[in-house]
Scaffold this motif. Structure first.
Motif, mmCIF file in Angstrom:
data_model
loop_
_atom_site.group_PDB
_atom_site.id
_atom_site.type_symbol
_atom_site.label_atom_id
_atom_site.label_comp_id
_atom_site.label_asym_id
_atom_site.label_seq_id
_atom_site.Cartn_x
_atom_site.Cartn_y
_atom_site.Cartn_z
ATOM 1 N N ALA A 34 34.438 -0.240 -4.490
ATOM 2 C CA ALA A 34 34.887 -1.622 -4.743
ATOM 3 C C ALA A 34 35.902 -2.032 -3.678
ATOM 4 O O ALA A 34 36.841 -1.301 -3.387
ATOM 5 C CB ALA A 34 35.517 -1.706 -6.128
ATOM 6 N N GLY A 35 35.681 -3.205 -3.084
ATOM 7 C CA GLY A 35 36.628 -3.725 -2.100
ATOM 8 C C GLY A 35 36.388 -3.269 -0.672
ATOM 9 O O GLY A 35 36.972 -3.814 0.258
ATOM 10 N N GLU A 36 35.546 -2.275 -0.481
ATOM 11 C CA GLU A 36 35.298 -1.816 0.893
ATOM 12 C C GLU A 36 34.522 -2.873 1.692
ATOM 13 O O GLU A 36 34.860 -3.180 2.825
ATOM 14 C CB GLU A 36 34.547 -0.485 0.894
ATOM 15 C CG GLU A 36 35.423 0.709 0.509
ATOM 16 C CD GLU A 36 34.728 2.045 0.775
ATOM 17 O OE1 GLU A 36 35.370 2.934 1.340
ATOM 18 O OE2 GLU A 36 33.542 2.199 0.416
ATOM 19 N N LEU A 37 33.446 -3.365 1.067
ATOM 20 C CA LEU A 37 32.684 -4.456 1.699
ATOM 21 C C LEU A 37 32.807 -5.732 0.888
ATOM 22 O O LEU A 37 32.870 -6.825 1.421
ATOM 23 C CB LEU A 37 31.194 -4.101 1.785
ATOM 24 C CG LEU A 37 30.654 -3.269 2.938
ATOM 25 C CD1 LEU A 37 29.135 -3.246 2.864
ATOM 26 C CD2 LEU A 37 31.118 -3.814 4.286
ATOM 27 N N VAL A 38 32.807 -5.548 -0.441
ATOM 28 C CA VAL A 38 32.743 -6.659 -1.401
ATOM 29 C C VAL A 38 33.686 -6.319 -2.563
ATOM 30 O O VAL A 38 33.689 -5.178 -3.020
ATOM 31 C CB VAL A 38 31.276 -6.784 -1.932
ATOM 32 C CG1 VAL A 38 31.195 -7.730 -3.107
ATOM 33 C CG2 VAL A 38 30.327 -7.208 -0.817
ATOM 34 N N PRO A 39 34.490 -7.264 -3.053
ATOM 35 C CA PRO A 39 35.336 -6.974 -4.222
ATOM 36 C C PRO A 39 34.494 -6.568 -5.438
ATOM 37 O O PRO A 39 33.347 -7.023 -5.569
ATOM 38 C CB PRO A 39 36.056 -8.310 -4.480
ATOM 39 C CG PRO A 39 35.992 -9.045 -3.182
ATOM 40 C CD PRO A 39 34.692 -8.641 -2.550
ATOM 41 N N GLY A 40 35.082 -5.746 -6.309
ATOM 42 C CA GLY A 40 34.360 -5.187 -7.451
ATOM 43 C C GLY A 40 33.665 -6.219 -8.328
ATOM 44 O O GLY A 40 32.576 -5.975 -8.849
ATOM 45 N N PHE A 41 34.286 -7.384 -8.492
ATOM 46 C CA PHE A 41 33.709 -8.397 -9.389
ATOM 47 C C PHE A 41 32.801 -9.385 -8.643
ATOM 48 O O PHE A 41 32.355 -10.377 -9.219
ATOM 49 C CB PHE A 41 34.815 -9.162 -10.132
ATOM 50 C CG PHE A 41 35.485 -8.339 -11.207
ATOM 51 C CD1 PHE A 41 34.814 -7.293 -11.829
ATOM 52 C CD2 PHE A 41 36.790 -8.607 -11.609
ATOM 53 C CE1 PHE A 41 35.413 -6.525 -12.816
ATOM 54 C CE2 PHE A 41 37.403 -7.847 -12.601
ATOM 55 C CZ PHE A 41 36.720 -6.807 -13.199
ATOM 56 N N GLU A 42 32.535 -9.130 -7.358
ATOM 57 C CA GLU A 42 31.644 -10.021 -6.603
ATOM 58 C C GLU A 42 30.353 -9.332 -6.168
ATOM 59 O O GLU A 42 29.624 -9.821 -5.299
ATOM 60 C CB GLU A 42 32.389 -10.601 -5.392
ATOM 61 C CG GLU A 42 33.476 -11.574 -5.821
ATOM 62 C CD GLU A 42 34.394 -12.017 -4.685
ATOM 63 O OE1 GLU A 42 33.940 -12.006 -3.524
ATOM 64 O OE2 GLU A 42 35.555 -12.352 -4.972
ATOM 65 N N VAL A 43 30.093 -8.187 -6.792
ATOM 66 C CA VAL A 43 28.909 -7.400 -6.438
ATOM 67 C C VAL A 43 27.615 -8.193 -6.689
ATOM 68 O O VAL A 43 26.735 -8.267 -5.835
ATOM 69 C CB VAL A 43 28.914 -6.059 -7.217
ATOM 70 C CG1 VAL A 43 27.550 -5.382 -7.169
ATOM 71 C CG2 VAL A 43 29.996 -5.130 -6.655
ATOM 72 N N PHE A 44 27.533 -8.823 -7.872
ATOM 73 C CA PHE A 44 26.305 -9.543 -8.220
ATOM 74 C C PHE A 44 26.003 -10.657 -7.208
ATOM 75 O O PHE A 44 24.863 -10.798 -6.743
ATOM 76 C CB PHE A 44 26.407 -10.130 -9.637
ATOM 77 C CG PHE A 44 25.113 -10.694 -10.164
ATOM 78 C CD1 PHE A 44 24.249 -9.907 -10.902
ATOM 79 C CD2 PHE A 44 24.754 -12.013 -9.917
ATOM 80 C CE1 PHE A 44 23.046 -10.414 -11.396
ATOM 81 C CE2 PHE A 44 23.557 -12.536 -10.393
ATOM 82 C CZ PHE A 44 22.704 -11.734 -11.137
ATOM 83 N N ASP A 45 27.035 -11.433 -6.860
ATOM 84 C CA ASP A 45 26.833 -12.533 -5.905
ATOM 85 C C ASP A 45 26.375 -12.012 -4.543
ATOM 86 O O ASP A 45 25.523 -12.629 -3.890
ATOM 87 C CB ASP A 45 28.140 -13.331 -5.731
ATOM 88 C CG ASP A 45 28.414 -14.219 -6.943
ATOM 89 O OD1 ASP A 45 27.458 -14.488 -7.700
ATOM 90 O OD2 ASP A 45 29.574 -14.616 -7.129
#
Lengths: 364, 364
Positions: free
Chosen positions: B80-91
């Motif tokens: 989480a947060g390395e490429l994409v924040p944890g709560f933006e995975v789906f998007d």
């Protein structure tokens, strides 16, 4: 001479063309350069061909492997008796007559007294507890060690979940009602019933119905509503006991001839391993979904009477189970070693599940 | 002229050689003839990189796929947060920024009110019940339909099993003790607690410890002993409640960009599907094996006090759950449609498990 000149030129140019072509996609060419070798395997089972649950597991396995390998490893599934009798599956794999099989470890207890631990132990682990022990509690390594001298590699091959106590021609109201009862029941459950005065009988699934109907046996366990409905046992016995005791989460097995497995390239070996893992959960999913549906059919359409053993019958069977296991531990060092690992894990999982699943089943 | 003659001869002979060579291994050549195309995928998650259980699932998935495809599909996993924040995975998956992800469906309830059904519903199904519904009760088709408008394909991605109620800075002796309590709890469990007067807060796993320690929150659920020990929550809250109620068998998800999946050849598509299935059981196995071990460590080495909610607290939470679900059903036709399938299956599985697993837990 002219022909050989052309051939020489051709060979040289062909080499140039190949080198040029190769240069373009070097990364990928290293994968495709070797000629593709294909493998055809036979998979023998202890079940009737395409039997619900047990028999569909190996069919799904074969389908997964065929599709994932793009046809490089094709597996043909045979029902019990088509190539090899149901109870000779292990020997056929060990001797290399066929490459692999799908069966239950308790069928090999004559050869290895510890084998039943890897299918079902009375008052043992549930399906999920067993899978946790196998894959994260050291169970699989012990199983591999047990089959190693036979050149056979085992993998979990699906789980039927908790099984029903079975079909009885008369009611069981006390432990004395088991005396003299001829019952089809494999593995250690049979040994336990023997101590209660019953006469355990070993039959393949396909032989049960006619034996029940003719009165050659008085009772039989098989799996649970989904499979029991398919075999029509309700037509041959009046009482269906649900009490889970002898097979509390029965593990099936994929068994593979070690040499055949080692002859596969690494990617196909991994495909076999992962396909087996996927089928392992899939079969439990299928049993869970279909069992209750079938139970409703048995009750509502076929007027089956579902019973539970009285508490004191279960307590007595548990006592006999402890005796049987103590004897196995004393008689066979391999059983003792595997049992230590199994029973420690069971104890630990029981504490945990008492706090979680058991409490939840009571509260929900 | 000489050069072009050679080229012509070479081309002709090359063709001859190819035809001759092809003739020999015709069956296999058809497989290897196409140039091998390789694929590199990124997999983003909502968990810290390599986090026990949740984070190891996608790592194992990537390893399976890499090995089964012999490197034709390589998958790199990001925390989480390395490429994409944890709560933006789906998007990120939906937009095709990355090809796939590993997360939990309840994080997307703002976008799709029905999403939490595919991770955890208070007083819902256990892990094995959920998997049975998903794969043999119509659940997966409903899930696919829900994510379809976003161009996202879901697959089961492991299950944590029944989760503990969580960590509390004070004892919970009655439903009134929940009033004003700021608690980290996602999904519908949070909605239920709100009705009990608590203030639900959403935080990623990595934010919980400091929030508990600073007093920004009074309580937090996370997963269970295995993960909770790893985060050291026992250093920030005194009371650990085991009572299973809000996440009774939490399903994780693999989510894949539909276009990326369709661009794979059929064999790689199947490899992705079967690897996900294998990881789905593997994670539950890991949680079952490690949870009890970690619980003993928490109790014996860190003097953690394990508590159970009083029965009337659970009864009250169950009542609020029915209210919350009734509101969701009324507000969203998609929730209503999926809930009907889920709740009918739950009802049926409950009857069956009362007769089998629940009875067995009481008798063994």
């Amino acid at each position: 001479m002219k022909r050989s000149l052309i051939q020489l030129l051709a060979a040289l140019s062909c080499l140039t063309l190949l080198l040029t072509a190769c240069g373009k996609d070097q990364a990928t060419a290293s994968i495709s350069a070797q000629p593709v070798k294909t493998f055809q395997w036979k998979l023998v089972t202890s079940w009737p061909k395409n039997f619900p649950g047990l028999g569909l597991g190996p069919e799904k396995f074969a389908q997964y492997v065929n599709e994932m390998s793009a046809g490089r490893l094709t597996i043909k599934v045979y029902g019990a008796g088509e190539l090899v009798p149901g109870f000779e599956v292990f020997d056929a794999i060990s001797q290399g007559t066929v490459q692999m099989g799908h069966s239950g470890a308790y069928y090999w207890k004559g050869k290895m007294p510890a084998a039943p631990i890897f299918s079902a132990i009375p008052f043992g682990m549930t399906a999920t507890e067993f899978n946790a022990w196998l894959h994260y509690g050291g169970g699989l390594a012990l199983w591999q060690e047990l089959y190693k001298p036979f050149g056979v590699v085992p993998m979990a091959g699906g789980n039927s979940g908790a099984q029903f106590a079975g079909w009885f021609k008369k009611e069981i109201n006390s432990i004395d009602d088991l005396k003299g009862l001829k019952m089809r029941i494999p593995g250690l459950g049979g040994e336990v019933l023997k101590r209660a005065g019953a006469i355990p009988v070993t039959l393949t699934g396909g032989e049960i119905f006619s034996s029940l109907q003719s009165g050659a046996i008085d009772a039989s366990e098989w799996v649970g509503p989904y499979n029991d409905l398919a075999f029509g046992f309700y037509q041959a016995a009046d009482y269906y006991y649900s009490s889970v005791w002898h097979e509390t989460g029965t593990n099936l097995e994929f068994i593979i001839n070690e040499k055949a497995l080692n002859e596969l390239p690494k990617d196909l070996q991994k495909i076999v391993e992962v396909a087996a893992k996927a089928v392992n959960e899939d079969m439990l999913d299928e049993y869970n979904a279909r069992n209750n549906q079938a139970l409703q059919t048995l009750i509502n359409q076929h007027q089956v009477q579902v019973r539970e053993f009285p508490k004191d019958v279960l307590v007595a069977l548990k006592g006999y189970t402890q005796e049987v296991i103590a004897e196995q531990v004393a008689a066979d060092p391999t059983f003792a070693k595997i049992w230590q690992s199994y029973s420690e894990f069971l104890q630990s999982m029981r504490q945990y599940n008492d706090l979680t699943l058991k409490a939840y089943f009571e509260n929900r």
